[in-house]
Write a protein that holds these residues in place. Structure first.
Motif, PDB file in Angstrom:
ATOM      1  N   ILE A   3       1.027  -1.124  -0.014  1.00 42.38           N
ATOM      2  CA  ILE A   3      -0.005  -0.135  -0.031  1.00 42.38           C
ATOM      3  C   ILE A   3       0.729   1.161  -0.039  1.00 42.38           C
ATOM      4  CG2 ILE A   3      -0.485   0.186   2.359  1.00 42.38           C
ATOM      5  CD1 ILE A   3      -3.429   0.827   1.785  1.00 42.38           C
ATOM      6  N   GLY A   4       2.048   1.263   0.558  1.00 44.45           N
ATOM      7  CA  GLY A   4       2.708   2.387   0.656  1.00 44.45           C
ATOM      8  C   GLY A   4       3.335   2.835  -0.648  1.00 44.45           C
ATOM      9  N   GLU A   5       3.717   1.808  -1.501  1.00 41.32           N
ATOM     10  CA  GLU A   5       4.190   1.892  -3.131  1.00 41.32           C
ATOM     11  C   GLU A   5       2.978   2.501  -3.732  1.00 41.32           C
ATOM     12  OE1 GLU A   5       6.895   1.926  -6.414  1.00 41.32           O
ATOM     13  OE2 GLU A   5       7.047   1.684  -4.135  1.00 41.32           O
ATOM     14  N   LEU A   6       1.891   1.872  -3.550  1.00 41.82           N
ATOM     15  CA  LEU A   6       0.689   2.381  -4.232  1.00 41.82           C
ATOM     16  C   LEU A   6       0.323   4.028  -4.038  1.00 41.82           C
ATOM     17  CD1 LEU A   6      -1.403   1.665  -6.426  1.00 41.82           C
ATOM     18  CD2 LEU A   6      -2.807   0.926  -4.350  1.00 41.82           C
ATOM     19  N   SER A   7       0.570   4.303  -2.479  1.00 43.22           N
ATOM     20  CA  SER A   7       0.310   5.511  -2.190  1.00 43.22           C
ATOM     21  C   SER A   7       1.397   6.448  -2.741  1.00 43.22           C
ATOM     22  CB  SER A   7       0.355   5.720  -0.592  1.00 43.22           C
ATOM     23  OG  SER A   7       0.454   7.008  -0.245  1.00 43.22           O
ATOM     24  N   THR A  10       0.687   7.010  -6.627  1.00 45.82           N
ATOM     25  CA  THR A  10      -0.376   7.689  -7.110  1.00 45.82           C
ATOM     26  C   THR A  10      -0.691   9.027  -6.404  1.00 45.82           C
ATOM     27  OG1 THR A  10      -1.841   6.385  -5.280  1.00 45.82           O
ATOM     28  CG2 THR A  10      -1.766   5.561  -7.559  1.00 45.82           C
ATOM     29  N   GLY A  11       0.075   9.251  -5.172  1.00 44.78           N
ATOM     30  CA  GLY A  11      -0.083  10.373  -4.500  1.00 44.78           C
ATOM     31  C   GLY A  11      -1.358  10.468  -3.715  1.00 44.78           C
ATOM     32  N   VAL A  12      -1.967   9.460  -3.345  1.00 42.43           N
ATOM     33  CA  VAL A  12      -3.128   9.148  -2.792  1.00 42.43           C
ATOM     34  C   VAL A  12      -2.842   8.480  -1.224  1.00 42.43           C
ATOM     35  CG1 VAL A  12      -5.358   7.871  -2.564  1.00 42.43           C
ATOM     36  CG2 VAL A  12      -4.597   8.930  -4.799  1.00 42.43           C
ATOM     37  N   SER A  13      -3.214   8.997  -0.141  1.00 41.24           N
ATOM     38  CA  SER A  13      -2.929   8.527   0.963  1.00 41.24           C
ATOM     39  C   SER A  13      -3.326   7.249   1.391  1.00 41.24           C
ATOM     40  CB  SER A  13      -3.723   9.473   2.021  1.00 41.24           C
ATOM     41  OG  SER A  13      -5.026   9.186   1.899  1.00 41.24           O
ATOM     42  N   ARG A  15      -4.996   6.125   3.678  1.00 36.74           N
ATOM     43  CA  ARG A  15      -6.272   6.036   4.507  1.00 36.74           C
ATOM     44  C   ARG A  15      -7.221   6.006   3.170  1.00 36.74           C
ATOM     45  NH1 ARG A  15     -10.219   9.763   5.182  1.00 36.74           N
ATOM     46  NH2 ARG A  15      -9.042  11.598   4.417  1.00 36.74           N
ATOM     47  N   LEU A  16      -6.967   6.983   2.184  1.00 35.45           N
ATOM     48  CA  LEU A  16      -8.000   6.917   1.022  1.00 35.45           C
ATOM     49  C   LEU A  16      -7.801   5.553   0.097  1.00 35.45           C
ATOM     50  CD1 LEU A  16      -7.926  10.433  -0.472  1.00 35.45           C
ATOM     51  CD2 LEU A  16      -9.849   9.127   0.492  1.00 35.45           C
ATOM     52  N   LEU A  17      -6.986   4.884   0.254  1.00 35.08           N
ATOM     53  CA  LEU A  17      -6.750   3.849  -0.526  1.00 35.08           C
ATOM     54  C   LEU A  17      -7.595   2.560   0.290  1.00 35.08           C
ATOM     55  CD1 LEU A  17      -3.007   3.636  -1.540  1.00 35.08           C
ATOM     56  CD2 LEU A  17      -4.827   4.147  -3.130  1.00 35.08           C
ATOM     57  N   ARG A  18      -7.122   2.661   1.448  1.00 31.65           N
ATOM     58  CA  ARG A  18      -8.027   1.623   2.295  1.00 31.65           C
ATOM     59  C   ARG A  18      -9.682   2.093   2.037  1.00 31.65           C
ATOM     60  NH1 ARG A  18      -3.659   2.490   5.757  1.00 31.65           N
ATOM     61  NH2 ARG A  18      -4.814   4.054   6.943  1.00 31.65           N
ATOM     62  N   GLN A  48      -8.053   6.294 -12.304  1.00 33.54           N
ATOM     63  CA  GLN A  48      -9.639   6.383 -12.748  1.00 33.54           C
ATOM     64  C   GLN A  48     -10.630   6.985 -11.723  1.00 33.54           C
ATOM     65  OE1 GLN A  48      -9.962   2.376 -13.982  1.00 33.54           O
ATOM     66  NE2 GLN A  48      -9.308   2.857 -16.193  1.00 33.54           N
ATOM     67  N   ILE A  49     -10.372   6.283 -10.768  1.00 29.90           N
ATOM     68  CA  ILE A  49     -11.192   6.713  -9.231  1.00 29.90           C
ATOM     69  C   ILE A  49     -10.926   8.327  -9.027  1.00 29.90           C
ATOM     70  CG2 ILE A  49     -11.583   6.428  -6.973  1.00 29.90           C
ATOM     71  CD1 ILE A  49     -10.457   3.305  -7.400  1.00 29.90           C
ATOM     72  N   ARG A  50      -9.831   8.716  -9.134  1.00 28.25           N
ATOM     73  CA  ARG A  50      -9.489  10.137  -8.776  1.00 28.25           C
ATOM     74  C   ARG A  50     -10.119  10.847  -9.874  1.00 28.25           C
ATOM     75  NH1 ARG A  50      -9.012  11.492  -3.933  1.00 28.25           N
ATOM     76  NH2 ARG A  50      -7.678  13.169  -4.335  1.00 28.25           N
ATOM     77  N   ALA A  51     -10.049  10.617 -11.057  1.00 25.17           N
ATOM     78  CA  ALA A  51     -10.650  11.660 -12.124  1.00 25.17           C
ATOM     79  C   ALA A  51     -11.901  11.466 -12.169  1.00 25.17           C
ATOM     80  CB  ALA A  51     -10.208  10.901 -13.435  1.00 25.17           C
TER      81      ALA A  51
END
Length: 116
Positions: A3-7, A10-13, A15-18, A48-51
């Motif tokens: 999750i840290g690498e994904l964060s 993507t620049g997404v925290s 918490r938001l990824l969870r 995609q989610i962010r967009a």
């Protein structure tokens, strides 16, 4: 990836990824140690989610249209679900805009009464 690498990618925290995972928008697996792991395509999914969030869609609507999303922007295949959801969202936005215009007119009317 963890999750840290994904964060980081993507620049997404975290918490938001969870949260996206809880909403069924993002899928992870658990390693033997209990850590979340994500496939490489999760980066595209998060973008995609962010967009779609930026376009004003709720996570509930995104869950319906995400299967029809392609690319990071994303482009949406106009499958029946997407067309139905976008038309419904546009109608709701039009209603909110109309309500705001009426409220604005009322507030502006108060100022003309007191000549301020």
């Amino acid at each position: 990836m963890l999750i840290g690498e994904l964060s980081r990618r993507t620049g997404v925290s975290h918490r938001l990824l969870r949260y996206y995972e809880e909403q069924g928008l993002l899928v992870s697996r658990r390693d033997f140690n209990g850590y979340r792991t994500f496939d490489d395509d999760a980066v595209t999914t998060v973008r995609q989610i962010r967009a779609l969030l930026s376009a004003g869609l709720s996570t509930q609507v995104i869950a319906k249209v995400l299967p029809c999303a392609n690319g990071e922007l994303p482009e949406l295949d106009l499958c029946p679900t997407v067309v139905t959801e976008i038309r419904r969202e546009l109608a709701e936005m039009d209603d909110r805009i109309d309500t705001l215009r009426r409220r604005r007119g009322t507030l502006a009317g108060y100022l003309t009464v007191v000549n301020v």
